[in-house]
Design a protein around this motif. Structure first.
Motif, PDB file in Angstrom:
ATOM      1  N   LEU A   1      42.247  34.780  51.207  1.00  0.00           N
ATOM      2  CA  LEU A   1      41.078  35.437  50.613  1.00  0.00           C
ATOM      3  C   LEU A   1      41.430  36.850  50.160  1.00  0.00           C
ATOM      4  O   LEU A   1      40.994  37.309  49.103  1.00  0.00           O
ATOM      5  N   ARG A   2      42.216  37.529  50.949  1.00  0.00           N
ATOM      6  CA  ARG A   2      42.591  38.917  50.651  1.00  0.00           C
ATOM      7  C   ARG A   2      43.440  38.999  49.375  1.00  0.00           C
ATOM      8  O   ARG A   2      43.325  39.955  48.611  1.00  0.00           O
ATOM      9  N   SER A   3      44.322  38.011  49.172  1.00  0.00           N
ATOM     10  CA  SER A   3      45.199  38.039  48.004  1.00  0.00           C
ATOM     11  C   SER A   3      44.572  37.366  46.781  1.00  0.00           C
ATOM     12  O   SER A   3      45.242  37.196  45.773  1.00  0.00           O
ATOM     13  N   ASN A   4      43.329  36.996  46.885  1.00  0.00           N
ATOM     14  CA  ASN A   4      42.590  36.326  45.803  1.00  0.00           C
ATOM     15  C   ASN A   4      43.236  35.004  45.388  1.00  0.00           C
ATOM     16  O   ASN A   4      43.055  34.558  44.271  1.00  0.00           O
ATOM     17  N   SER A   5      44.010  34.396  46.288  1.00  0.00           N
ATOM     18  CA  SER A   5      44.573  33.078  46.016  1.00  0.00           C
ATOM     19  C   SER A   5      43.543  31.991  46.299  1.00  0.00           C
ATOM     20  O   SER A   5      43.723  30.854  45.884  1.00  0.00           O
ATOM     21  N   LEU A   6      42.511  32.363  47.009  1.00  0.00           N
ATOM     22  CA  LEU A   6      41.475  31.408  47.388  1.00  0.00           C
ATOM     23  C   LEU A   6      40.137  32.112  47.255  1.00  0.00           C
ATOM     24  O   LEU A   6      39.949  33.208  47.783  1.00  0.00           O
ATOM     25  N   GLY A   7      39.233  31.499  46.538  1.00  0.00           N
ATOM     26  CA  GLY A   7      37.923  32.103  46.354  1.00  0.00           C
ATOM     27  C   GLY A   7      37.027  31.862  47.559  1.00  0.00           C
ATOM     28  O   GLY A   7      37.310  31.027  48.415  1.00  0.00           O
ATOM     29  N   TYR A   8      35.945  32.596  47.630  1.00  0.00           N
ATOM     30  CA  TYR A   8      35.017  32.466  48.750  1.00  0.00           C
ATOM     31  C   TYR A   8      34.369  31.087  48.784  1.00  0.00           C
ATOM     32  O   TYR A   8      34.129  30.537  49.853  1.00  0.00           O
ATOM     33  N   GLY A   9      34.102  30.526  47.630  1.00  0.00           N
ATOM     34  CA  GLY A   9      33.516  29.187  47.585  1.00  0.00           C
ATOM     35  C   GLY A   9      34.471  28.143  48.140  1.00  0.00           C
ATOM     36  O   GLY A   9      34.084  27.271  48.920  1.00  0.00           O
ATOM     37  N   SER A  10      35.737  28.243  47.753  1.00  0.00           N
ATOM     38  CA  SER A  10      36.743  27.305  48.251  1.00  0.00           C
ATOM     39  C   SER A  10      36.949  27.469  49.749  1.00  0.00           C
ATOM     40  O   SER A  10      37.134  26.488  50.473  1.00  0.00           O
ATOM     41  N   ALA A  11      36.929  28.702  50.225  1.00  0.00           N
ATOM     42  CA  ALA A  11      37.082  28.956  51.663  1.00  0.00           C
ATOM     43  C   ALA A  11      35.909  28.351  52.431  1.00  0.00           C
ATOM     44  O   ALA A  11      36.101  27.747  53.493  1.00  0.00           O
TER      45      ALA A  11
END
Length: 62
Positions: free
Chosen positions: A19-29
């Protein structure tokens, strides 16, 4: 129990850094967390726990 807590902590840290590196969005998380939550309440949780335990026990023998 200790292995489960350790894996939860490990996956939590990995999720935090994704999440911190923007490799994964909040929706995906959110979807990933909810999938894990609902998967834990199904009949698949037993075999998954057994597989995880077997892999962890096999690692020192490598």
């Amino acid at each position: 129990m200790a292995v489960t807590v350790s894996l939860v902590l490990l996956f939590g840290v990995v999720l935090f850094f994704l999440l911190r590196s923007n490799s994964l969005g909040y929706g995906s998380a959110f979807i990933a967390v909810m999938f894990g939550f609902f998967l834990a309440s199904t009949g698949a949780s037993g075999p998954i726990n057994e597989l995880t335990t077997a892999v962890i026990k096999a690692i020192p023998n490598l």
